[in-house]
Enzyme design. Structure first.
Site, PDB file in Angstrom:
ATOM      1  N   ALA A 191      44.894  33.972  39.192  1.00  0.00           N
ATOM      2  CA  ALA A 191      44.841  34.253  40.640  1.00  0.00           C
ATOM      3  C   ALA A 191      46.176  34.710  41.230  1.00  0.00           C
ATOM      4  O   ALA A 191      46.274  34.847  42.452  1.00  0.00           O
ATOM      5  CB  ALA A 191      44.303  33.063  41.429  1.00  0.00           C
ATOM      6  N   ALA A 192      47.185  34.975  40.393  1.00  0.00           N
ATOM      7  CA  ALA A 192      48.446  35.507  40.936  1.00  0.00           C
ATOM      8  C   ALA A 192      48.161  36.858  41.611  1.00  0.00           C
ATOM      9  O   ALA A 192      48.665  37.139  42.709  1.00  0.00           O
ATOM     10  CB  ALA A 192      49.479  35.665  39.836  1.00  0.00           C
ATOM     11  N   GLY A 193      47.325  37.674  40.966  1.00  0.00           N
ATOM     12  CA  GLY A 193      46.963  38.977  41.547  1.00  0.00           C
ATOM     13  C   GLY A 193      46.198  38.802  42.854  1.00  0.00           C
ATOM     14  O   GLY A 193      46.358  39.584  43.795  1.00  0.00           O
ATOM     15  N   ASP A 194      45.361  37.778  42.913  1.00  0.00           N
ATOM     16  CA  ASP A 194      44.582  37.533  44.142  1.00  0.00           C
ATOM     17  C   ASP A 194      45.505  37.065  45.269  1.00  0.00           C
ATOM     18  O   ASP A 194      45.328  37.452  46.427  1.00  0.00           O
ATOM     19  CB  ASP A 194      43.504  36.468  43.885  1.00  0.00           C
ATOM     20  CG  ASP A 194      42.535  36.917  42.802  1.00  0.00           C
ATOM     21  OD1 ASP A 194      42.346  38.141  42.655  1.00  0.00           O
ATOM     22  OD2 ASP A 194      41.983  36.055  42.093  1.00  0.00           O
TER      23      ASP A 194
END
Ligand code: RIB
Length: 306
Positions: free
Chosen positions: A250-253
Site C-alpha cells: 500500500a505504499a503506492g496507494d
C-alpha cells in the site's frame, strides 16, 4: 461540504502471511504470523486521502458476507458514505493473499470476487457524487469499462483525473486521453510503453512515450529510488525519504492518496508530489495496508523533520 475527491475502485480483505522467505513451486513452508486487515487499492487510496484531511467518497463493491458487511461498517465509521459502498449478494468479497518476507518485500495474489462486478450501472446511480468533485482517482482492480466510464463522467464534470494503472494491463487510447495524471510504477511503465528501464536516464523516454499516448502528466514511482514526473513543460526528479521499511504493501496507494489530497487543495505539482512521497514512505514503516496509512499530523511532522 462538497466531496473534493472521489475514488472508484476495489476493496479487498488482506490476509497477510509473514514468511521467513518466499517459497519455491511445490514447496511448503511455515508462516510466522497471519494478520487480517482491510485493503484493496481503491479503498486504500480513499482512506489514505481521508486520513490526510480530504473530503472523500468511495464507489466500491463488497460481497454480502461476513467480510463485506464488517468492511462496509468500518468504511462508514471512517466517514465514507455507505450509499456508494455496494453489497453483492451473489459473489464473495475480494480477498488478497499477501506474503511478506523479512525485508518487507511482498508477493500478492488477489481473488477479486465482488470487485469484478462493479459496473457502469453502479456509476450511473451516483452522478451527484461526480458533480461535486475536484479530483477523481481510479485503478485497475475493477472492470476496465467501469474505469473508463468513471474517467469519462469525471471529465464531464470538470474534475482532474488520476489513474494508477495497477495491476498492469493494456490501456486504450480513449482511456489514456481521459487521464490527467497517469501514475505507474516502473514495471507498469515498462509494460505500457514496451520500453525497458536499464538506467534512470530511460525514464524521460518512457514518460514522453506515455505523454504521446494521450495522458497530460506522468508520475513514474520508483519505490526506494523516488519518483520521476514529466509533463510537456517540466520534469521533476524526487528522491525517496530514507525510512526503516517494515512492509511495502500500500505504499503506492498512500502515494496516490497524498498526491490526490495535495492536488485537491490546489498545491503546486512539486508540493503535491512531496505530499505523496512522504505518505508513501510513512506507509512502509508499519505492517498492513490501511493500518499503515499516515494521518495529516504524522505527515506534517515527518516533512518538518526532513
Ligand atoms: O496496493 C495494495 C493492495 O493491493 C492490497 O491492499 C491488496 O488488497 C491488493 O489489492
Amino acid at each position: 461540504m462538497p466531496n473534493s475527491i472521489l475514488v472508484l475502485g476495489s476493496s479487498n480483505v488482506d490476509l497477510i502471511l509473514k514468511v521467513p522467505r518466499f517459497n519455491q513451486p511445490g514447496e511448503t513452508i511455515r508462516a510466522d504470523h497471519l494478520t487480517t486487515v482491510y485493503g484493496g487499492k481503491g479503498a486504500n487510496q480513499a482512506i489514505a486521502a481521508k486520513r490526510l484531511g480530504a473530503e472523500v467518497a468511495l464507489i466500491t463493491r463488497l460481497g454480502d458476507d461476513h467480510y463485506g458487511q464488517s468492511y462496509r461498517r468500518y468504511l462508514t465509521k471512517k466517514g465514507l458514505n455507505p450509499k456508494s459502498i455496494f453489497l453483492d449478494k451473489k459473489v464473495p468479497t475480494g480477498i488478497a493473499f499477501i506474503e511478506l518476507d523479512t525485508k518487507g518485500e511482498n508477493r500478492i495474489v488477489v481473488a477479486p470476487g465482488s470487485n469484478s462486478y462493479l459496473s457502469i450501472d453502479d456509476l450511473r446511480k451516483y452522478p451527484p457524487l461526480f458533480r461535486k468533485i475536484k479530483v477523481f482517482v481510479t485503478q485497475l482492480e475493477i472492470p476496465f469499462e467501469t474505469v473508463t466510464m468513471g474517467l469519462k463522467m469525471a471529465k464531464k464534470y470538470g474534475a482532474l483525473t488520476l489513474l494508477n494503472p495497477s495491476p498492469s494491463r493494456p490501456l486504450s487510447n480513449e482511456t489514456l486521453s481521459l487521464t490527467d495524471f497517469l501514475i505507474p510504477n516502473e514495471l507498469e511503465a515498462q509494460s505500457l510503453t514496451g520500453l525497458k528501464m536499464r538506467t534512470k536516464q530511460d525514464l524521460p523516454k518512457m514518460a514522453t512515450t506515455l505523454l504521446k499516448m494521450g495522458v497530460k502528466n506522468v508520475v513514474i514511482t520508483l519505490g526506494s529510488k523516488g519518483l520521476f514526473f514529466k509533463n510537456p513543460y517540466e520534469e521533476i526528479w524526487m528522491e525517496a525519504f530514507k525510512v526503516k521499511v517494515v512492509d511495502t504493501t500500500a505504499a503506492g496507494d498512500a502515494f496516490m492518496g497524498g498526491l490526490a489530497c495535495g492536488l485537491s487543495e490546489g498545491k503546486p505539482i512539486w508540493e503535491a508530489l512531496m505530499f505523496g512521497n512522504a505518505a508513501g514512505a510513512l506507509a512502509t514503516t508499519k505492517l498492513g495496508a490501511q493500518p499503515s496509512l499516515p494521518s495529516r499530523k504524522e505527515l506534517i511532522r515527518f516533512l518538518k523533520r526532513y
